[in-house]
Scaffold this active site. Structure first.
Site, PDB file in Angstrom:
ATOM      1  CD  GLU A   1      -3.075  -0.673   0.035  1.00 50.55           C
ATOM      2  OE1 GLU A   1      -2.658  -0.570  -1.137  1.00 50.55           O
ATOM      3  OE2 GLU A   1      -4.266  -0.561   0.336  1.00 50.55           O
TER       4      GLU A   1
ATOM      5  CB  THR B   1      -4.752   7.908  -4.228  1.00 47.98           C
ATOM      6  OG1 THR B   1      -5.342   6.822  -4.941  1.00 47.98           O
ATOM      7  CG2 THR B   1      -4.924   7.662  -2.743  1.00 47.98           C
TER       8      THR B   1
HETATM    9  P1  ADP Z   1      -7.064   1.158  -5.664  1.00 51.44           P
HETATM   10  O1  ADP Z   1      -7.749   2.087  -4.708  1.00 51.44           O
HETATM   11  O2  ADP Z   1      -8.008   0.597  -6.664  1.00 51.44           O
HETATM   12  O3  ADP Z   1      -6.211   0.140  -4.989  1.00 51.44           O
HETATM   13  P2  ADP Z   1      -4.716   2.699  -5.877  1.00 51.44           P
HETATM   14  O4  ADP Z   1      -4.639   4.051  -6.503  1.00 51.44           O
HETATM   15  O5  ADP Z   1      -4.573   2.549  -4.412  1.00 51.44           O
HETATM   16  O6  ADP Z   1      -6.047   2.036  -6.451  1.00 51.44           O
HETATM   17  O7  ADP Z   1      -3.552   1.744  -6.480  1.00 51.44           O
HETATM   18  C1  ADP Z   1      -3.311   1.595  -7.799  1.00 51.44           C
HETATM   19  C2  ADP Z   1      -1.869   2.085  -8.106  1.00 51.44           C
HETATM   20  O8  ADP Z   1      -0.908   1.095  -7.723  1.00 51.44           O
HETATM   21  C3  ADP Z   1      -1.720   2.287  -9.591  1.00 51.44           C
HETATM   22  O9  ADP Z   1      -0.894   3.416  -9.768  1.00 51.44           O
HETATM   23  C4  ADP Z   1      -0.980   1.041 -10.049  1.00 51.44           C
HETATM   24  O10 ADP Z   1      -0.175   1.270 -11.185  1.00 51.44           O
HETATM   25  C5  ADP Z   1      -0.120   0.698  -8.845  1.00 51.44           C
HETATM   26  N1  ADP Z   1       0.186  -0.762  -8.765  1.00 51.44           N
HETATM   27  C6  ADP Z   1       1.395  -1.339  -8.774  1.00 51.44           C
HETATM   28  N2  ADP Z   1       1.284  -2.679  -8.668  1.00 51.44           N
HETATM   29  C7  ADP Z   1      -0.031  -2.960  -8.586  1.00 51.44           C
HETATM   30  C8  ADP Z   1      -0.760  -4.160  -8.465  1.00 51.44           C
HETATM   31  N3  ADP Z   1      -0.180  -5.369  -8.414  1.00 51.44           N
HETATM   32  N4  ADP Z   1      -2.093  -4.063  -8.395  1.00 51.44           N
HETATM   33  C9  ADP Z   1      -2.716  -2.857  -8.455  1.00 51.44           C
HETATM   34  N5  ADP Z   1      -2.074  -1.695  -8.575  1.00 51.44           N
HETATM   35  C10 ADP Z   1      -0.738  -1.733  -8.634  1.00 51.44           C
END
Ligand code: ADP
Length: 308
Positions: A128, A180
């Site tokens: 995270e 975010t």
């Molecule tokens: P969500 O709230 O849907 O989790 P976030 O903005 O917290 O979305 O996370 C997505 C971000 O994390 C994107 O920038 C994405 O490129 C990055 N990321 C890196 N690896 C992963 C992964 N395995 N799964 C999802 N997002 C990833």
């Protein structure tokens, strides 16, 4: 045991009044992840979806989590992971948490379950941190424990699982981008005491409503006077969706995570589907593409479906 397949569910964090401290797991959608143990200390990532996420381990949430586990056990082993995501990154329903929590649970399974769920939350929070810049557990905890989680504190970690009635969850994901970082930046740093009092009354009411299966109390407590008034301006149609979903019988709901997804809780499937058609109508009228899900609260969390 050398390989394992897990299903890792989407989650709704920032549960209305419970900003940063309450989240719940969804039955659907979920990511499918296959993990294989290697006898070399490396992480290999293979994407089996169309999202083009990074395959360098330190840039992928799942990779970061696996590296942190390898560092902890220091036994010269590694992992190959295949990821088929169904939870779109950036949707606000815990895409990054699903990868982080799924990797942690799968690795622990292959290692003979040497870590507690709280340990797994700690490992997964490293993922995270990569995705959003801060360690937070309100997606990770429900993803791992299932059901509704209260994150009373993260330093030291204190997670409380909260039993809840069998509620239905309707989610709409309007296909717009809410960063975010933007969603964090616009929050006020100071709040009025009267708002704080109203908010903690609602949090206590919501938790009590879950524990006592009191649907009216849950509905009355699904109110956020601090975050939603500021953040909802980033989501077109938010006020209309919320008002019309409640008219259709939803108990209430709000922004999922930091958006753009919006979720509503309902007491039965018929209402949850009526709520879905309201959401569809609003976004069709506005002219924004969207996905919807009608699902329930997932009581199991990340599920090991196959080990060989
Ligand atoms: P969500 O709230 O849907 O989790 P976030 O903005 O917290 O979305 O996370 C997505 C971000 O994390 C994107 O920038 C994405 O490129 C990055 N990321 C890196 N690896 C992963 C992964 N395995 N799964 C999802 N997002 C990833």
């Amino acid at each position: 045991m050398k390989t394992v397949i897990v299903h890792s569910p989407g989650t709704v964090a920032n549960l209305v009044c419970g900003f940063d401290i309450l989240g719940l797991a969804l039955k659907e959608p979920y990511d499918i992840m296959k993990l294989r143990m290697l006898d070399t200390p490396e992480v290999i990532i293979r994407n089996r979806d169309e999202f083009n996420l990074p395959t360098e381990p330190h840039k992928n949430v799942a990779g970061v989590v696996l590296l942190s586990i390898m560092e902890k056990i220091n036994e010269g082993i590694g992992f190959e992971i295949e990821i088929k995501k169904h939870i779109k990154p950036g949707s606000g329903i815990g895409s990054s948490a699903a990868s982080a929590a799924g990797a942690a649970v799968a690795a622990n399974h292959l290692l003979g379950n040497i870590f507690s769920n709280d340990d797994l939350v700690q490992f997964a929070m490293n993922g995270e941190k990569l995705a959003s810049g801060v360690k937070h557990a309100d997606n990770i905890a429900p993803c791992i424990f299932g059901g509704v989680s209260l994150i009373r504190c993260i330093h030291p970690l204190d997670i409380v699982s909260i039993s809840s009635p069998e509620l239905f969850v309707t989610v709409v994901h309007p296909q717009i981008e809410v960063r975010t970082s933007d969603a964090r930046q616009i929050l006020r740093q100071q709040i009025l005491l009267k708002d704080a009092i109203r908010q903690w009354g609602n949090i206590a009411g919501l938790v009590t409503g879950f524990l006592k299966n009191d649907l009216d109390l849950i509905g009355r407590s699904l109110e956020d006077v601090i975050i939603e008034p500021v953040r909802s301006i980033l989501i077109p149609g938010f006020d209309e969706v919320k008002t019309k979903c409640k008219e259709a019988g939803a108990l209430g709901g709000g922004i999922s995570g930091s958006g753009p997804s919006v979720f509503m809780l309902s007491k039965d499937e018929a209402i949850a589907k009526a709520v879905e058609s309201v959401m569809k109508d609003v976004y069709t009228k506005i002219g924004i593409d969207f996905n919807t899900y009608v699902t329930t609260i997932n009581k199991k969390g990340v599920e090991v479906v196959k080990g060989e």
